[in-house]
Design an enzyme around this catalytic site. Sequence first.
Site, short mmCIF file in Angstrom:
data_model
loop_
_atom_site.label_atom_id
_atom_site.label_comp_id
_atom_site.label_asym_id
_atom_site.label_seq_id
_atom_site.Cartn_x
_atom_site.Cartn_y
_atom_site.Cartn_z
N GLU A 270 15.36 13.52 9.51
CA GLU A 270 15.78 15.01 8.32
C GLU A 270 17.08 15.08 9.08
O GLU A 270 18.34 15.25 8.26
CB GLU A 270 15.29 15.92 8.13
CG GLU A 270 13.26 15.35 7.24
CD GLU A 270 12.76 16.14 7.25
OE1 GLU A 270 13.38 17.34 7.67
OE2 GLU A 270 11.87 16.20 7.81
N HIS B 271 22.24 32.96 -0.95
CA HIS B 271 23.37 32.01 -1.10
C HIS B 271 24.07 33.57 -0.69
O HIS B 271 25.59 32.86 -1.16
CB HIS B 271 23.79 31.24 -1.96
CG HIS B 271 23.31 30.47 -2.45
ND1 HIS B 271 23.74 29.48 -3.48
CD2 HIS B 271 22.40 29.30 -1.29
CE1 HIS B 271 23.02 27.79 -3.01
NE2 HIS B 271 22.54 28.12 -2.08
N ARG C 59 19.81 28.80 5.83
CA ARG C 59 19.79 27.04 5.06
C ARG C 59 18.56 26.30 6.04
O ARG C 59 17.78 25.72 5.10
CB ARG C 59 20.92 27.33 5.29
CG ARG C 59 21.42 25.91 4.65
CD ARG C 59 22.84 25.30 4.66
NE ARG C 59 23.18 24.05 3.99
CZ ARG C 59 23.54 22.45 3.82
NH1 ARG C 59 24.61 22.96 5.46
NH2 ARG C 59 23.68 22.16 3.56
N HIS D 121 15.53 23.65 3.58
CA HIS D 121 16.15 22.36 3.89
C HIS D 121 14.81 22.06 5.07
O HIS D 121 13.93 21.18 4.37
CB HIS D 121 17.44 22.03 4.85
CG HIS D 121 18.46 22.11 3.76
ND1 HIS D 121 19.51 20.97 4.10
CD2 HIS D 121 18.49 23.14 2.90
CE1 HIS D 121 19.98 21.22 3.18
NE2 HIS D 121 19.80 22.89 2.90
N ASN E 133 21.65 17.36 5.70
CA ASN E 133 21.48 17.90 6.39
C ASN E 133 22.43 18.28 7.92
O ASN E 133 22.48 18.84 9.01
CB ASN E 133 20.08 17.40 7.19
CG ASN E 133 19.24 17.92 6.28
OD1 ASN E 133 19.44 19.71 5.56
ND2 ASN E 133 17.97 17.09 6.19
#
Length: 329
Positions: free
Chosen positions: A91, A194, A68, A72, A97
């Site tokens: 970020e 996922h 993940r 991102h 996040n």
Amino acid sequence: MAELGYRPMLVLAMSVAVLLGFTATVVHGQGTRIGFYSSSCPRAESIVRSTVQSHFRSDPTVAPGLLRMHFHDYFVRGCDASVLLAGSDTERTAPPNLSLKGFEVIDDAKSQLETACPGVVSCADILALAARDSVVLTSGVSWGVPTGRRDGTVSVASEANNLPGFTDSIDVQKQKFSDKGLNTQDLVTLVGGHTIGVAQCQFFRYRLFNFTANGADPSIDPAFVSQLQALCPQNGDGSREVGLDTGSPGRFDTSFFSNLRNGRGILESDQKLWTDASTRTFVQRFLGLRGLLGLTFSVEFGKSMVKMSNIELKTGTQGEIRKVCSAVN
């Protein structure tokens, strides 16, 4: 990817053979190549691999966490490790996040690499390699990761607000991926990540109770609604986590797509991959449904990861090679 955790063992021998075939040709990006560190730091990939394995043994959730985190990072300034920079307006502080995990794995690998090969291996490459190794540790098939990225020096919280979101329509999702050079097949393939990971109740509970005047989101299997309501009561703990892939949440496989077909997608944005005709075709092909040219998820995932991780790169003399992944030099 949104609040995700944003599995391919499938026929291992066949998949590995196919992957070897594709990595022989898809190995170059904008200055990256497989084996970039073969002379400058020969143990680079093995150090990252062993570090991820060590952390995974004590905490398996680092695998979806690292995958993940790679997504991102890429979706903001390309794969330049900008998501790793710490600070008051970086970020890492952006709402999408705040639940990222796995920073300690990257820091550990970087520390070991700085001892073995000071100033050679970028944090961006460590993250790309760690994402691949995470898939392998969850019974997925490996792929060759082109390396040679350099680290960025800018990280701004507001830039992370355009990450794919859990309520995004298919048109919005396709546009966000297209803006980064990825097509509809890449979208479906990469969201298939996922198949490992979790989502907190707060990011999908709205689908279970008052989504419409009649109650739950009609795209959810009614029998599944009651199961999810028990796991995520209307006034319960919103931080409670539920596996994004019911049945095999810790294994990289195609059951995530089977769940979508059966109305058992956890996130609204995921379930829409089945309800929208433009993306449903790819889900069906991953499931090998009759009458459609099949796609092998394990192979396509590796291809899309290589494609994604080679867009908007810093290479050559751009950026820097950080000494510590959480801070610029």
